[in-house]
Design a protein around this motif. Structure first.
Motif, PDB file in Angstrom:
ATOM      1  N   ASN A   1      62.182  46.886  28.556  1.00 50.92           N
ATOM      2  CA  ASN A   1      62.660  45.635  28.925  1.00 50.92           C
ATOM      3  C   ASN A   1      61.545  44.720  28.011  1.00 50.92           C
ATOM      4  OD1 ASN A   1      64.835  46.363  30.208  1.00 50.92           O
ATOM      5  ND2 ASN A   1      63.947  46.227  32.350  1.00 50.92           N
ATOM      6  N   ASP A   2      60.390  44.968  28.028  1.00 51.12           N
ATOM      7  CA  ASP A   2      59.346  44.214  27.770  1.00 51.12           C
ATOM      8  C   ASP A   2      58.402  44.796  27.135  1.00 51.12           C
ATOM      9  OD1 ASP A   2      57.533  42.049  27.266  1.00 51.12           O
ATOM     10  OD2 ASP A   2      57.855  41.030  29.284  1.00 51.12           O
TER      11      ASP A   2
ATOM     12  N   ASP B   1      55.522  46.933  29.446  1.00 52.21           N
ATOM     13  CA  ASP B   1      56.151  48.234  29.863  1.00 52.21           C
ATOM     14  C   ASP B   1      54.907  49.150  30.022  1.00 52.21           C
ATOM     15  OD1 ASP B   1      58.811  49.907  29.736  1.00 52.21           O
ATOM     16  OD2 ASP B   1      57.440  51.096  28.645  1.00 52.21           O
TER      17      ASP B   1
ATOM     18  N   SER C   1      62.347  43.671  23.379  1.00 46.70           N
ATOM     19  CA  SER C   1      63.037  44.603  24.146  1.00 46.70           C
ATOM     20  C   SER C   1      63.748  45.592  23.599  1.00 46.70           C
ATOM     21  CB  SER C   1      64.101  43.990  25.167  1.00 46.70           C
ATOM     22  OG  SER C   1      64.795  42.929  24.663  1.00 46.70           O
TER      23      SER C   1
ATOM     24  N   PRO D   1      62.264  39.785  25.922  1.00 43.98           N
ATOM     25  CA  PRO D   1      62.376  40.512  27.200  1.00 43.98           C
ATOM     26  C   PRO D   1      63.931  40.582  27.731  1.00 43.98           C
ATOM     27  CG  PRO D   1      60.083  39.328  27.495  1.00 43.98           C
ATOM     28  CD  PRO D   1      61.053  38.852  26.569  1.00 43.98           C
ATOM     29  N   ARG D   2      64.604  41.784  27.982  1.00 39.47           N
ATOM     30  CA  ARG D   2      65.832  41.872  28.375  1.00 39.47           C
ATOM     31  C   ARG D   2      65.929  42.918  29.350  1.00 39.47           C
ATOM     32  NH1 ARG D   2      67.497  36.731  26.610  1.00 39.47           N
ATOM     33  NH2 ARG D   2      67.472  36.476  24.427  1.00 39.47           N
TER      34      ARG D   2
END
Length: 404
Positions: A93-94, A98, A114, A138-139
């Motif tokens: 995600n990031d 992460d 992401s 980021p997602r």
């Protein structure tokens, strides 16, 4: 050798077929659009991945990574090498936080925030490439529903690849068969055309011999030889017309007003009489007004019907050819005595290269097909009746033909 979009556009890419397959697929475009909408990611792609190559096959790029169909980047610069080797997803995600990919040099190099890469496999389990979605921000792409969706779409793409490849293979096979058939038709047309000269020379020789004094045995043999020659000529003409019709999309006619139909039919009947002197053939034509048609083609059709009657009719029984005009139709009948045509044969009677057991292996069974095709080209038809031991082929045409 690193290749790019230009190589694909020029048709010289190493993965040209794979890229074309995906780049032209509406399904792939819909899948990528759906993924971007569902995940809020701004780049999506299907990539062809091998041991040492990463090639974009289809992309939607809203972050300006600059990757289009055919563009290639070094495999070491992607996460997809790991996906290929382990068959595991790579998802984060990031990239800043992460625990597995935080600060990863690939993410830093390309400014990836992401990322998700899902393996694509064909139905046989072989590895094709990856489904990738990327964003610089980021997602939440590690959400279980997002992962399930990505895996489902990767599976659909893998199955679709095999389907598309099979369709392409079948299309290539059909195209090859069509080209082979075209070459065969051209060969038959050329062969039939080239056979006409030696056959014409034989016919001239037989005519000359007929004027010479002959022994009794020769007088028996010569008509038999002329009969065989007529059959040969008949087959050659039918072969050539069939091949030309196949190459040109059908038999074409040259209809003219006040066509010399009576003369053409009289000539063809005389030719058949000369070829089979032991058969009685009557001719009765009642055409009381001009007819618009292709007289030579109709005479050829009637000649084929007459040859069929000679071969299959009762030996020694007369064959009747008679024509008449009604208010709206031209009708030419060829009637012979003999065994009725079986019902199962009637269904395919006018199909090329079809014949029943009663045909005794003679000819190519093109005669009736050619006759039918000539009638059809005149917007007409051929009716067949078997009644009281008489078989009648009725060649029927409308008297008012459409103007070509």
């Amino acid at each position: 050798l690193i290749q790019d979009h230009a190589a694909f556009m020029q048709g010289t890419h190493d993965f040209q077929a794979d890229i074309t397959l995906l780049a032209e697929s509406s399904l792939i475009g819909t899948i990528l659009e759906t993924i971007m909408l569902a995940t809020d990611m701004r780049f999506a792609a299907v990539a062809r991945v091998t041991k040492d190559r990463w090639v974009a096959c289809r992309t939607i790029d809203e972050v300006n990574f600059g990757l289009a169909a055919g563009d290639e980047i070094e495999i070491q610069s992607t996460f997809c090498q790991s996906v290929r080797e382990t068959s595991n997803n790579v998802i984060f995600n990031d990239s800043a936080t992460d625990e597995d990919y935080g600060g990863h040099p690939i993410a830093v190099k390309f400014g990836i925030g992401s990322y998700a890469s899902i393996p694509i496999r064909r139905r046989d389990g072989s590895f094709f490439g990856t489904l990738c979605v990327i964003d610089t921000e980021p997602r939440d792409v590690k959400h279980p529903r997002a992962i399930a969706m990505l895996e489902m779409f990767a599976d659909i793409i893998g199955q679709g690849l095999e389907t598309e490849e099979r369709l392409n293979a079948q299309e290539l096979m059909v195209a090859h068969e069509r080209e082979l058939a075209r070459i065969q038709e051209e060969f038959v047309a050329v062969l039939a055309h080239d056979l006409r000269n030696p056959v014409a020379a034989l016919d001239a020789g037989f005519r000359q011999l007929g004027k010479e004094s002959m022994t009794d045995r020769a007088q028996i043999i010569l008509p038999l030889m002329r009969s065989s020659l007529y059959r040969m000529t008949d087959m050659i003409e039918n072969m050539m017309l069939h091949a030309k019709a196949r190459l040109g999309g059908g038999i074409r006619i040259s209809a003219v007003r006040d066509a010399p139909l009576t003369e053409a039919l009289t000539q063809v009947v005389q030719e058949v009489r000369a070829a089979w002197p032991d058969h009685e053939i009557t001719l009765d034509l009642s055409f009381d007004r001009p007819i618009r048609c292709d007289a030579l083609r109709i005479a050829q059709a009637v000649g084929n019907l007459l040859s069929n009657a000679v071969r299959h009719g009762t030996r020694g029984a007369p064959i009747h050819v008679y024509g008449l005009l009604t208010a709206s139709e031209l009708e030419i009948n060829v009637a012979n005595h003999g065994q009725a045509i079986p019902d199962e044969l009637l269904r395919d009677l006018f199909q090329p290269f079809r014949r029943g057991t009663h045909a005794a292996g003679e000819g190519l069974s093109l005669g009736l097909y050619i006759a039918f095709s000539i009638a059809k080209a005149h917007s007409g038809r051929i009716d067949v009746t078997c009644k009281d031991g008489t078989t009648t082929f009725a060649f029927k045409l409308p008297t008012l033909l459409p103007v070509a």
